[in-house]
Scaffold this active site. Structure first.
Site, PDB file in Angstrom:
ATOM      1  N   HIS A 311     -33.752 -15.249   6.725  1.00 63.28           N
ATOM      2  CA  HIS A 311     -32.511 -15.231   7.492  1.00 63.28           C
ATOM      3  C   HIS A 311     -31.368 -15.561   6.556  1.00 63.28           C
ATOM      4  O   HIS A 311     -31.515 -16.399   5.673  1.00 63.28           O
ATOM      5  CB  HIS A 311     -32.561 -16.271   8.624  1.00 63.28           C
ATOM      6  CG  HIS A 311     -31.532 -16.031   9.671  1.00 63.28           C
ATOM      7  ND1 HIS A 311     -30.256 -16.495   9.551  1.00 63.28           N
ATOM      8  CD2 HIS A 311     -31.599 -15.333  10.828  1.00 63.28           C
ATOM      9  CE1 HIS A 311     -29.564 -16.114  10.613  1.00 63.28           C
ATOM     10  NE2 HIS A 311     -30.348 -15.407  11.403  1.00 63.28           N
ATOM     11  N   ASP A 368     -37.038 -12.966  15.521  1.00 61.23           N
ATOM     12  CA  ASP A 368     -37.700 -11.708  15.863  1.00 61.23           C
ATOM     13  C   ASP A 368     -39.205 -11.724  15.653  1.00 61.23           C
ATOM     14  O   ASP A 368     -39.892 -10.786  16.039  1.00 61.23           O
ATOM     15  CB  ASP A 368     -37.108 -10.562  15.018  1.00 61.23           C
ATOM     16  CG  ASP A 368     -35.678 -10.277  15.422  1.00 61.23           C
ATOM     17  OD1 ASP A 368     -35.414 -10.250  16.624  1.00 61.23           O
ATOM     18  OD2 ASP A 368     -34.838 -10.093  14.527  1.00 61.23           O
TER      19      ASP A 368
HETATM   20  N1  ACO Z   1     -39.982 -10.440   2.877  1.00 64.22           N
HETATM   21  C1  ACO Z   1     -40.087 -10.547   1.532  1.00 64.22           C
HETATM   22  N2  ACO Z   1     -39.097 -10.976   0.727  1.00 64.22           N
HETATM   23  C2  ACO Z   1     -37.926 -11.296   1.315  1.00 64.22           C
HETATM   24  C3  ACO Z   1     -37.746 -11.218   2.695  1.00 64.22           C
HETATM   25  C4  ACO Z   1     -38.831 -10.774   3.482  1.00 64.22           C
HETATM   26  N3  ACO Z   1     -38.713 -10.657   4.807  1.00 64.22           N
HETATM   27  N4  ACO Z   1     -36.476 -11.603   3.015  1.00 64.22           N
HETATM   28  C5  ACO Z   1     -35.883 -11.915   1.855  1.00 64.22           C
HETATM   29  N5  ACO Z   1     -36.768 -11.737   0.831  1.00 64.22           N
HETATM   30  C6  ACO Z   1     -36.513 -12.036  -0.582  1.00 64.22           C
HETATM   31  C7  ACO Z   1     -35.643 -10.970  -1.224  1.00 64.22           C
HETATM   32  O1  ACO Z   1     -36.439  -9.926  -1.772  1.00 64.22           O
HETATM   33  C8  ACO Z   1     -34.933 -11.782  -2.282  1.00 64.22           C
HETATM   34  O2  ACO Z   1     -35.850 -12.006  -3.332  1.00 64.22           O
HETATM   35  P1  ACO Z   1     -35.296 -12.052  -4.876  1.00 64.22           P
HETATM   36  O3  ACO Z   1     -34.402 -13.256  -4.919  1.00 64.22           O
HETATM   37  O4  ACO Z   1     -36.516 -12.175  -5.698  1.00 64.22           O
HETATM   38  O5  ACO Z   1     -34.550 -10.760  -5.078  1.00 64.22           O
HETATM   39  C9  ACO Z   1     -34.696 -13.136  -1.600  1.00 64.22           C
HETATM   40  O6  ACO Z   1     -35.771 -13.241  -0.634  1.00 64.22           O
HETATM   41  C10 ACO Z   1     -33.360 -13.255  -0.887  1.00 64.22           C
HETATM   42  O7  ACO Z   1     -33.219 -12.135  -0.012  1.00 64.22           O
HETATM   43  P2  ACO Z   1     -31.819 -11.483   0.384  1.00 64.22           P
HETATM   44  O8  ACO Z   1     -32.064 -10.089   0.841  1.00 64.22           O
HETATM   45  O9  ACO Z   1     -30.854 -11.711  -0.728  1.00 64.22           O
HETATM   46  O10 ACO Z   1     -31.404 -12.406   1.601  1.00 64.22           O
HETATM   47  P3  ACO Z   1     -30.298 -12.047   2.667  1.00 64.22           P
HETATM   48  O11 ACO Z   1     -29.791 -13.331   3.182  1.00 64.22           O
HETATM   49  O12 ACO Z   1     -29.309 -11.076   2.118  1.00 64.22           O
HETATM   50  O13 ACO Z   1     -31.112 -11.259   3.804  1.00 64.22           O
HETATM   51  C11 ACO Z   1     -32.456 -10.792   5.691  1.00 64.22           C
HETATM   52  C12 ACO Z   1     -31.535 -11.819   4.997  1.00 64.22           C
HETATM   53  C13 ACO Z   1     -31.762  -9.420   5.780  1.00 64.22           C
HETATM   54  C14 ACO Z   1     -32.709 -11.271   7.114  1.00 64.22           C
HETATM   55  C15 ACO Z   1     -33.779 -10.681   4.900  1.00 64.22           C
HETATM   56  O14 ACO Z   1     -34.436 -11.935   4.869  1.00 64.22           O
HETATM   57  C16 ACO Z   1     -34.708  -9.614   5.470  1.00 64.22           C
HETATM   58  O15 ACO Z   1     -34.598  -8.442   5.099  1.00 64.22           O
HETATM   59  N6  ACO Z   1     -35.661 -10.006   6.373  1.00 64.22           N
HETATM   60  C17 ACO Z   1     -36.521  -9.042   7.022  1.00 64.22           C
HETATM   61  C18 ACO Z   1     -35.772  -8.350   8.165  1.00 64.22           C
HETATM   62  C19 ACO Z   1     -35.570  -9.278   9.347  1.00 64.22           C
HETATM   63  O16 ACO Z   1     -36.485  -9.969   9.792  1.00 64.22           O
HETATM   64  N7  ACO Z   1     -34.341  -9.252   9.882  1.00 64.22           N
HETATM   65  C20 ACO Z   1     -33.991 -10.064  11.077  1.00 64.22           C
HETATM   66  C21 ACO Z   1     -33.062 -11.170  10.700  1.00 64.22           C
HETATM   67  S1  ACO Z   1     -32.699 -12.172  12.082  1.00 64.22           S
HETATM   68  C22 ACO Z   1     -31.549 -11.274  12.927  1.00 64.22           C
HETATM   69  O17 ACO Z   1     -30.734 -10.586  12.393  1.00 64.22           O
HETATM   70  C23 ACO Z   1     -31.558 -11.356  14.369  1.00 64.22           C
END
Ligand code: ACO
Length: 436
Positions: A311, A368
């Site tokens: 998140h 979610d």
């Molecule tokens: N699975 C694996 N790795 C992940 C995940 C995941 N679900 N989420 C983040 N990471 C990793 C990224 O690859 C990144 O790794 P790195 O530093 O080695 O490059 C690090 O964690 C940080 O991730 P970001 O994408 O920079 O984090 P951001 O805050 O921009 O994104 C997000 C948040 C979009 C929710 C992300 O965690 C994600 O894609 N999750 C899966 C989709 C999801 O569940 N979305 C619902 C969110 S809740 C809502 O909106 C209601």
């Protein structure tokens, strides 16, 4: 009325040896921010913050969340208390109006929700023109935008009629959602009933049929109320910021909410609940080897991510996910159902919470991760999960639109950019151009 909480303190920014004093403001829960509104006028500099990782876009009195401590409050009440003690309709009233309703206020609001539940029959015909496989989120967004053509009197002086608009929207969106499902099935529409509560009415419109009357079960109504409450608001997330940004151009509430619905549709946002169940189904159908998926999620060369984890704001457990997991267990027990996807989800959570990759990046289950399993148990189809999220988020969107509209410091939303394209160059006539 929103008030700036200037602390009297300033931060000093030094650029090329010249100091600029920037006011420090503080929120009611002690959040501190540097007010940069005059920075460009004073220094010629703008700030760069792609994805708004560190930018407060407004002052707001609606929702407080602390992502480090896993705290979520609506109008000063903890989401745990609200989910335990209130109906969704009470929380919707709280979000939009700022205080919990008295018995009379709740009765009046519920009465309005009943009164406005019907769609104009001409709108009902719209459903016949969508292709059978039209995504329900697309239908929802289009139908909500169309509401302003049927209720144009709402557009001119919106705050005068905000109670009516709120009730219309919250009530009609539920009818649109249920009708879009019935149409996609080719089944006759089931109209809203005055004698049923908000959630019971929705379930009845979704699942009642002339050949198979639907029994509204109290356990399901309770679970749905909690789910909708937990989705009620989440401060300046992507869809809410969209509603505010679109509304900041002084467009009507229906059009602003329609834009928010489109933003919510994305798999990185509200679409994640559907993506979670699709991921769990795939794991189940491929023999249940969830560890392979966890490894894929950790591989930087593989774009796959574990849906339902991570998140932008929470760097610990999302408080909503804890309650939703509990609701999921309670409801499946009450309905005497078991779901292999729930078993896989729990295993994934158990393994991931001990895995260094996820620990280092503070990746926990989000709202979610378990919600789709509840919807599945209720019988809601996958492509409607994000519609359910929209039903819950609607009061939050309305509250933010109203707050933005009423803000004396309102300005049209208009971020700046840092231009990185070509410098000014001579124009090339078409017959002298070569392809790049
Ligand atoms: N699975 C694996 N790795 C992940 C995940 C995941 N679900 N989420 C983040 N990471 C990793 C990224 O690859 C990144 O790794 P790195 O530093 O080695 O490059 C690090 O964690 C940080 O991730 P970001 O994408 O920079 O984090 P951001 O805050 O921009 O994104 C997000 C948040 C979009 C929710 C992300 O965690 C994600 O894609 N999750 C899966 C989709 C999801 O569940 N979305 C619902 C969110 S809740 C809502 O909106 C209601």
């Amino acid at each position: 009325m929103l008030t700036n909480s200037f602390t009297g303190e300033t931060a000093e920014l030094i650029i090329d040896g010249k100091g600029y004093r920037l006011p420090i403001i503080m929120g009611t829960e002690g959040e501190r921010a540097i007010d940069i509104r005059l920075l460009r006028a004073q220094s010629g500099y703008v700030t760069l913050d792609s994805g708004y990782m560190n930018t407060g876009s407004c002052l707001s009195e609606i929702t407080y969340l602390d992502g480090e401590k896993g705290i979520l409050q609506y109008r000063g009440y903890s989401v745990e208390d609200l989910a335990e003690q209130c109906s969704f309709v009470e929380v919707a009233y709280l979000l939009v109006n700022g205080s919990l309703p008295t018995r009379d206020e709740l009765k009046n609001f519920s009465h309005m929700l009943g009164k406005y539940a019907l769609l104009h029959e001409d709108m009902v015909h719209f459903f016949d023109r969508f292709p059978p496989n039209a995504p329900p989120m697309s239908i929802l967004s289009s139908m909500v935008n169309s509401l302003c053509t049927f209720y144009p009197e709402m557009v001119n002086n919106p705050l005068e009629k905000i109670d009516k608009m709120t009730a219309r929207l919250i009530s009609k969106v539920r009818t649109v959602a249920a009708f879009s499902y019935k149409k996609s099935m080719g089944h006759p529409l089931v109209y809203p009933r005055h004698d049923l509560s908000y959630c019971a009415n929705f379930l009845n419109m979704m699942f009642d049929s002339p050949v198979n009357p639907y029994e509204v079960r109290e356990e399901v109504v309770r679970a749905l109320n909690k789910l909708l409450i937990l989705h009620g608001d989440h401060e300046q997330n992507c869809s809410t910021s969209t509603v505010r940004l679109v509304g900041s151009a002084r467009v009507n509430l229906y059009a602003s909410i329609s834009a928010g619905i489109s933003a919510l549709w994305g798999p990185m946002h509200g679409g994640a609940n559907q993506a979670v169940v699709e991921m769990l189904e795939e794991i189940y159908l491929n023999g249940g080897d969830y560890k392979r998926y966890i490894e894929r999620a950790k591989d930087s060369k593989d774009p796959f991510r574990l849906s339902g984890f991570g998140h932008r704001v929470y760097k610990t457990f999302d408080p909503r996910s804890k309650i939703i997991k509990q609701v999921c267990d309670e409801m499946l027990n009450a309905l005497k159902l078991s779901d292999p996807l729930l078993d896989i989800a729990k295993e994934i959570e158990r393994v991931v919470l001990k895995d260094e990759y996820f620990i280092e990046r503070h990746l926990y289950p989000n709202v979610d991760f378990y919600s789709g399993i509840i919807y599945r148990a209720i019988g809601i189809p996958k492509n409607m999960y994000t519609v359910m999220f929209a039903l819950g988020r609607l009061p939050g969107w309305i509250a933010h639109w109203k707050e933005m509209w009423d803000d004396p410091n309102w300005r049209i939303g208009r971020p700046r950019q840092i231009y990185t394209g070509p410098k000014l160059r001579p124009f090339v006539p078409i017959d002298q151009r070569s392809s790049a």
